[in-house]
Design an enzyme around this catalytic site. Structure first.
Site, PDB file in Angstrom:
ATOM      1  N   GLU A 113       0.863  -1.187   0.000  1.00 10.99           N
ATOM      2  CA  GLU A 113       0.000   0.000   0.000  1.00 10.99           C
ATOM      3  C   GLU A 113       0.894   1.230   0.000  1.00 10.99           C
ATOM      4  O   GLU A 113       2.102   1.127   0.228  1.00 10.99           O
ATOM      5  CB  GLU A 113      -0.958  -0.020   1.202  1.00 10.99           C
ATOM      6  N   HIS A 228      -9.256   9.926   2.193  1.00 12.17           N
ATOM      7  CA  HIS A 228      -8.906   8.785   1.334  1.00 12.17           C
ATOM      8  C   HIS A 228      -9.155   9.185  -0.114  1.00 12.17           C
ATOM      9  O   HIS A 228     -10.227   9.711  -0.440  1.00 12.17           O
ATOM     10  CB  HIS A 228      -9.745   7.561   1.709  1.00 12.17           C
ATOM     11  N   ARG A 274      -1.321   9.539   0.889  1.00  8.90           N
ATOM     12  CA  ARG A 274      -2.736   9.823   0.598  1.00  8.90           C
ATOM     13  C   ARG A 274      -3.065  11.299   0.440  1.00  8.90           C
ATOM     14  O   ARG A 274      -3.905  11.664  -0.383  1.00  8.90           O
ATOM     15  CB  ARG A 274      -3.604   9.275   1.736  1.00  8.90           C
ATOM     16  N   HIS A 335     -11.613  10.148   5.957  1.00  5.98           N
ATOM     17  CA  HIS A 335     -11.400   8.720   6.209  1.00  5.98           C
ATOM     18  C   HIS A 335     -10.980   8.410   7.642  1.00  5.98           C
ATOM     19  O   HIS A 335     -11.459   7.445   8.238  1.00  5.98           O
ATOM     20  CB  HIS A 335     -10.319   8.239   5.235  1.00  5.98           C
ATOM     21  N   ARG A 370      -1.478   9.173   8.904  1.00  8.49           N
ATOM     22  CA  ARG A 370      -1.354   7.752   9.244  1.00  8.49           C
ATOM     23  C   ARG A 370      -0.856   6.933   8.049  1.00  8.49           C
ATOM     24  O   ARG A 370      -1.366   7.084   6.927  1.00  8.49           O
ATOM     25  CB  ARG A 370      -2.727   7.225   9.688  1.00  8.49           C
TER      26      ARG A 370
HETATM   27  C1  SIN Z   1      -7.877   1.007   2.391  1.00 13.09           C
HETATM   28  O1  SIN Z   1      -8.179  -0.176   2.248  1.00 13.09           O
HETATM   29  O2  SIN Z   1      -7.526   1.731   1.459  1.00 13.09           O
HETATM   30  C2  SIN Z   1      -7.969   1.615   3.742  1.00 13.09           C
HETATM   31  C3  SIN Z   1      -6.908   1.111   4.606  1.00 13.09           C
HETATM   32  C4  SIN Z   1      -6.549   2.122   5.634  1.00 13.09           C
HETATM   33  O3  SIN Z   1      -7.104   3.193   5.681  1.00 13.09           O
HETATM   34  O4  SIN Z   1      -5.636   1.851   6.423  1.00 13.09           O
END
Ligand code: SIN
Length: 531
Positions: A113, A228, A274, A335, A370
């Site tokens: 990620e 997000h 993000r 988010h 975060r």
């Molecule tokens: C996501 O699945 O994009 C959210 C995960 C997160 O916010 O940690």
């Protein structure tokens, strides 16, 4: 007023609350109060996964560095150390309780990620990681006869006597119950609902932050709201999250003219932090005069996508978007709140007897932004710690209900006059507040937008004096308070750090490496900048 006594009161039944309950179970009777059904929490809807340094190519030290980098200089290093070092043990324990994370052959499958330098994110049933955690934790909780659940019970306020939290007033049906406890843990999650665009479920109305603040606890880092980048934007569709893991697997962002644009904004393109991706999307939306951009997976293998993201695939199909063949319209949404009730590493707030864990708390572990998928881990690690600390506190504390009954009449909480505002007025205010926060205290802020928001929010100050007797009205009161605190902290931070971006102060500015704390004091909260 009815009174009840328990040893330990936990408010909230997501990952942090349930993990705390498991820790407390051997030490007395535990009551888990929740305003909805027990599984209705942000945990239940978490898709992407849970970050943990357990793969062969990873180390806790690298997870530590990645978390600090995402936090943009404002993480408390001791909290991050606890998170990354205790994380692996919490995950292995969860697996021993029956958690089924996805595997590649016989080995756990870790995905990528944004802002992670290693494949580190565990996932379950493709994109239903939170649901799996909630299932396992609820099952485990059920195995302890000392833990009871109290669903559909709204916490109105904390009971504070002589500077100590002694429990909470709970609205159960139409009745207020005074629940006395040796120690109380708030694990109520975040406040996404103060924004009209949010990935969060309807329960996230900032209740824990608001009741703690009213009780005299300190709130910290309230200006840091994570947006997000990729949330479904389709006619009549809900604001459904499209996991960052999709970009981790190769999905591309395109504007409405189909142009891929992320490389122009950051060398990490789709996997940039993000806040950068969200702002890039906004600027592309403005340039193309569109309300959305596209997420494109059409170049990826369809069978793999169906297997990897079954819930997202099925949900989008319900709204006539086939993520295998179609470009998916997306727009950012609120988010996660990095700030919250200031606690130490064991969840202790400054208010004796009150602990907090999970999104409602601020240990400083996330700093100004975060790292993706660190929040479920935070709930496990700090939920367990708060449980242990509450048990220790309870062992040296007399049950507060004893001796209280004589001087307790509940007059401070109950008033039988009907609310002054008509129902439609209350709903209009809720709607206007959420739109105002999205437009004026959203992804890009400035003094003008924030001052306008502050003035409008302050006009609704009279709501704080209403004594409401329904969940929805009480939520409005909490949403207003949290919205005011977020706006106030955002005005105070004259600089851009992490997820907080001020167009009038694009640089970090003075005091950038300090945390802003807010505490109740008369009409306006007092603030301070602290290390
Ligand atoms: C996501 O699945 O994009 C959210 C995960 C997160 O916010 O940690």
């Amino acid at each position: 007023m009815k009174k009840e006594e328990v040893d330990f009161l936990i408010i909230g039944s997501g990952v942090a609350g349930l993990r705390a309950a498991i820790e407390l179970a051997p030490y007395g009777n535990v009551l888990v109060v929740t305003k909805d059904r027990p599984a209705e929490s942000s945990t239940e809807y978490a898709q992407g996964g849970i970050a943990v340094a357990l793969s062969d190519e990873d180390e806790v030290g690298i997870h530590f560095e990645d978390t600090l980098r995402a936090g943009d200089g404002l993480c408390r290093e001791d909290a991050v150390k606890v998170l990354v070092e205790e994380g692996p043990e919490r995950i292995l324990e969860l697996i021993s309780w029956g958690a089924e994370f996805d595997k590649e052959g016989t080995k756990l499958d870790f995905t990528m990620e944004a802002a992670h330098s290693r494949k580190r994110v565990l996932h379950a049933h493709g994109d239903s990681t939170g649901k799996e955690l909630e299932r396992v934790l609820l099952n485990k909780v059920r195995s302890f006869p000392s833990v009871r659940k109290y669903p559909f019970a709204f916490t109105v306020d904390l009971i504070v006597r002589d500077g100590t939290c002694c429990g909470a007033y709970i609205l159960k049906g139409k009745e207020i119950v005074a629940l006395f406890a040796k120690a109380t843990i708030l694990a109520t999650g975040g406040a996404g609902q103060i924004f009209s665009r949010t990935t969060n479920p309807a329960v996230t109305t900032g209740d824990g932050m608001a009741i703690a603040f009213r009780a005299g606890a300190v709130l910290e880092d309230c200006e840091f709201i994570q947006f997000h980048p990729t949330v479904l934007f389709a006619p009549s569709a809900p604001q459904f999250l499209l996991s960052e893991a999709m970009r981790g697997e190769g999905a591309i962002l395109r504007d409405v003219s189909k142009k891929a644009f992320m490389r122009e904004h950051h060398p990490d393109a789709e996997l940039a932090p993000r806040d950068i991706v969200s702002r890039a999307i906004l600027s592309q939306m403005a340039a193309t005069k569109s309300s959305y951009v596209y997420l494109d997976l059409t170049h990826l293998d369809g069978a793999f996508i169906k297997k990897r993201f079954p819930r997202i695939y099925a949900t989008c199909l319900q709204y006539d978007v086939n993520i295998i063949n179609d470009l998916i319209p997306v727009c950012p949404a609120a988010h996660y709140m990095m700030g919250g009730i200031k606690t130490d590493l064991d969840g202790a707030s400054g208010l004796m007897g009150l602990f907090a864990a999970g999104e409602v708390a601020c240990t400083g572990v996330h700093g100004a932004n975060r790292l993706a998928s660190n929040s479920l881990l935070e709930g496990l690690v700090f939920g367990a710690r708060a449980g242990r600390a509450a048990a220790a506190f309870g062992s040296v504390t007399a049950r507060h209900g004893e001796g209280e009954s004589g001087r307790f009449d509940g007059k401070d909480i109950i008033r039988h006059e009907p609310a002054q505002l008509a129902l439609f007025d209350r709903e209009e205010i809720r709607h206007a507040l959420r739109k105002l926060m999205w437009k004026r205290v959203g992804i890009i802020r400035c003094d003008k937008s924030l001052s306008e928001a502050k003035d409008k929010l302050d006009k609704w100050d009279f709501i704080h004096n209403e004594i409401f007797m329904t969940r929805r009205d009480l939520e409005l009161k909490n949403m207003l308070l949290v919205a005011q605190l977020v706006t106030r902290a955002s005005l105070l931070r004259k600089g851009s750090v992490g997820a907080h971006y001020r167009s009038d102060f694009p640089d970090k500015g003075d005091n950038w490496n300090k945390h802003i704390i807010l505490k109740k004091s008369g009409h306006e909260p007092v603030h301070d900048f602290i290390q």
